[in-house]
Design an enzyme around this catalytic site. Structure first.
Site, PDB file in Angstrom:
ATOM      1  CE1 TYR A 278      31.706  43.261   6.519  1.00  0.00           C
ATOM      2  CE2 TYR A 278      31.332  42.059   8.558  1.00  0.00           C
ATOM      3  CZ  TYR A 278      31.439  42.079   7.184  1.00  0.00           C
ATOM      4  OH  TYR A 278      31.293  40.910   6.480  1.00  0.00           O
ATOM      5  CD  GLU A 279      37.071  45.581   8.047  1.00  0.00           C
ATOM      6  OE1 GLU A 279      37.827  46.548   8.244  1.00  0.00           O
ATOM      7  OE2 GLU A 279      37.130  44.540   8.724  1.00  0.00           O
ATOM      8  N   GLY A 280      34.307  50.243   7.822  1.00  0.00           N
ATOM      9  CA  GLY A 280      34.012  51.605   7.377  1.00  0.00           C
ATOM     10  C   GLY A 280      32.671  51.657   6.691  1.00  0.00           C
TER      11      GLY A 280
END
Length: 596
Positions: A438-440
């Site tokens: 998550y978050e890239g």
């Protein structure tokens, strides 16, 4: 086994490596002395050790639940969240004018680590609220700031970030949620958002959703995306809560880990459209959301460090008490604790060295962030901003990949018992996996490192950092001693490999992009290893200096030993990674697609 916050190591990283004394000289941060840092960290440790950490296992066993649109969090979470916000922890590094404490990121990051070590699922709610506050501070109107930021800092309201849709994961150009302008200046929002962390819960009275959507008639692709505030409850002119908005949680996900954190599917506009308020200007939403994303990316890197620390503490406690096998050196007459076995110590040293190296790297990055925002000299601000931006994908990518390895080693130290849920070691491994996603994802962090952070300036920032590393090698040479000599040898080889890879990336990103990007994640791992190793070298020098002065001998000796281990066992991997990047692209790209 309960969590014990590593306050001493955090303070060492802050004062000796991040230069807390210099941070305290920045305008607005005069209060941020070593004494303040120690007092804040000790207070933070009490809350996390005593209140929040004990809920971690309970959250895994008894996760958040959904029924008829209502999400109920794990028993105890609501009360713990009250204590968290009443202590002022949500506002730790937010501006005083909105009710925050105004402390620097250098101190805030350490408190964030403690919260995430204590309970990763719980910590996600404050993490997302921080991001929402940050985005509004940068792009919100004065009215929006006054309306939404103080209640979020107080913890009466929380914040979310709504990017992902079923067809738009990492590719935000595919966002289809639409926003229809209304005569009164508001917008009506229609669409579905997925993977919304704490998108619905019972810990606060309102939830401020920051939503990416496309205004009717906007350009296609990323250029046509705008950012909206869509509160769960509309807010009256006097700040009180009004009508329920047309946004509803239709389900929550069943996940591998972070089970207590409700991951919501949110439906906007089933009953006429959710009321949304434009943040900033139309079609600049992605730019604003990236403020939130960058804050969250750094914070997720800290989550990796936090989880690694918790897994390490648990493994050490088990290795001290688990009796199995006689030591190979015959130091005990019969079977003893597995801590005596060389390979168990190798695993524990690996866990410890990775965790301390990444903590040091994150602390130094946080200090650069503080200088980039508060230093009076524009040139110093720009230099620190470039350094911080280079470090963010490393803090996020390297620290989270590291945490997965550390959590896996934690299970291995426990042996068969680690595979049994009752010991708790497996939870850290399950929780760690999301951090690389998550978050890239790690690959997205690597793409950022290659394209924006390395190729764009022709490797100038990377090479400026390499010059600083070379200066540290000079200090190691002047210092003398076996540990410093070993570190210098490994650091010099790692730096040389790093520079060669930077040159390769710069030369190939445009002319042979498949070759450059085939090595992007190995480059991120190499760069993260070098940066953490550099900080361990600086830690070794600082600890040797304090040892010579007779200060805290046991702690400083352990610091030197850990740094030496990092050099010999972790930093030594860098030249091999260089070879796979510079000479190995063909192996990645040669296979015919239909042969997979």
């Amino acid at each position: 086994m309960t969590y014990r916050a590593p306050v001493k190591d955090m303070l060492f990283a802050m004062t000796e490596l991040a230069g807390l004394a210099q941070v305290a000289q920045l305008p607005g941060f005069e209060e941020a002395t070593a004494e303040t840092a120690q007092a804040v960290l000790e207070e933070c440790a009490k809350l996390n050790e005593g209140v929040i950490a004990p809920l971690n296992r309970e959250g895994d066993r008894n996760p958040s639940s959904w029924k008829d649109g209502v999400v109920t969090t794990t028993p105890g979470f609501k009360e713990a969240f009250r204590q968290f916000v009443e202590g002022g922890w949500q506002g730790l590094q937010h501006p005083v004018e909105f009710g925050g404490q105004g402390l620097p990121k250098t101190i805030g990051a350490a408190c964030g680590e403690m919260l995430n070590s204590a309970n990763l699922s719980f910590a996600l709610c404050p993490l997302l609220t921080d991001g929402a506050i940050e985005a509004l501070l940068t792009a919100g109107s004065d009215t929006q700031k006054a309306t939404y930021i103080p209640p979020m800092i107080e913890g009466r309201w929380t914040g979310t970030m709504n990017l992902t849709e079923p067809q738009a994961g990492s590719d935000l150009a595919a966002v289809r949620t639409r926003a229809e302008p209304q005569p009164d200046g508001t917008y009506r929002i229609f669409g579905t958002k997925i993977f919304i962390t704490y998108g619905e819960h019972d810990m606060a009275e309102n939830i401020v959703h920051l939503v990416l959507a496309r205004v009717t008639g906007a350009p296609e692709g990323v250029k046509g995306i705008s950012l909206f505030i869509v509160p769960k409850f509309l807010v009256n002119a006097d700040g009180s809560l009004g009508a329920r908005n047309d946004v509803h949680c239709v389900s929550i996900e069943h996940k591998l880990g972070i089970k207590a954190s409700p991951t919501a599917v949110l439906q906007y506009g089933d009953h006429g459209g959710a009321v949304g308020y434009l943040v900033g200007q139309e079609n600049r939403g992605l730019e604003y959301m990236f403020i939130m994303m960058n804050a969250a990316r750094y914070a997720v890197g800290v989550q990796g460090i936090a989880l690694a620390e918790r897994a390490y503490q648990k493994a050490v406690a088990y290795a001290r008490e688990r009796v199995q096998g006689r030591p190979v050196d015959g130091s005990l007459p019969k079977a003893g604790p597995i801590l005596h076995h060389p390979d168990v110590r190798r695993m524990l040293m690996t866990m410890r060295a990775y965790t301390e190296g990444c903590r040091a790297m994150a602390a130094v990055a946080a200090a650069a962030y503080d200088a980039a925002h508060a230093h009076p000299d524009a040139a110093v601000r720009a230099r620190n901003q470039a350094f911080y931006e280079f470090m963010v994908p490393l803090v996020k990518g390297y620290s989270t990949e590291m945490s997965l390895e550390v959590a896996s080693l934690g299970v291995q130290v426990h042996g068969g018992m680690g595979f049994i849920e009752e010991t708790g070691a497996a939870q850290y491994l399950r929780d760690a996996k999301i951090l690389t996603i998550y978050e890239g994802t790690t690959a997205i962090q690597a793409n950022d490192l290659v394209g924006r952070k390395t190729a764009r300036d022709g490797g100038a920032t990377a090479k400026a950092i390499a010059a600083q590393i070379e200066a540290t090698e000079g200090e190691l040479a002047r210092h003398g001693g076996a540990a410093a000599a070993a570190m210098r040898k490994r650091l010099a080889a790692a730096r040389a490999a790093f520079v060669e890879v930077v040159d390769y990336i710069v030369a190939n990103t445009k002319t042979n992009p498949n070759a450059a990007f085939a090595g992007s994640v190995p480059y991120l791992m190499l760069a993260g290893n070098v940066m953490a190793g550099w900080q361990m070298a600086r830690a070794l020098l600082a600890a040797e200096h304090k040892l010579a002065a007779g200060e805290d001998t046991a702690f400083m000796q352990a610091k030197v030993t850990t740094a030496r281990f990092y050099a010999d066992h972790i930093l030594s991997k860098v030249p091999g990674l260089r070879d796979s990047i510079v000479e190995g692209a063909e192996g990645v790209t040669a296979m015919a697609l239909d042969a997979f």
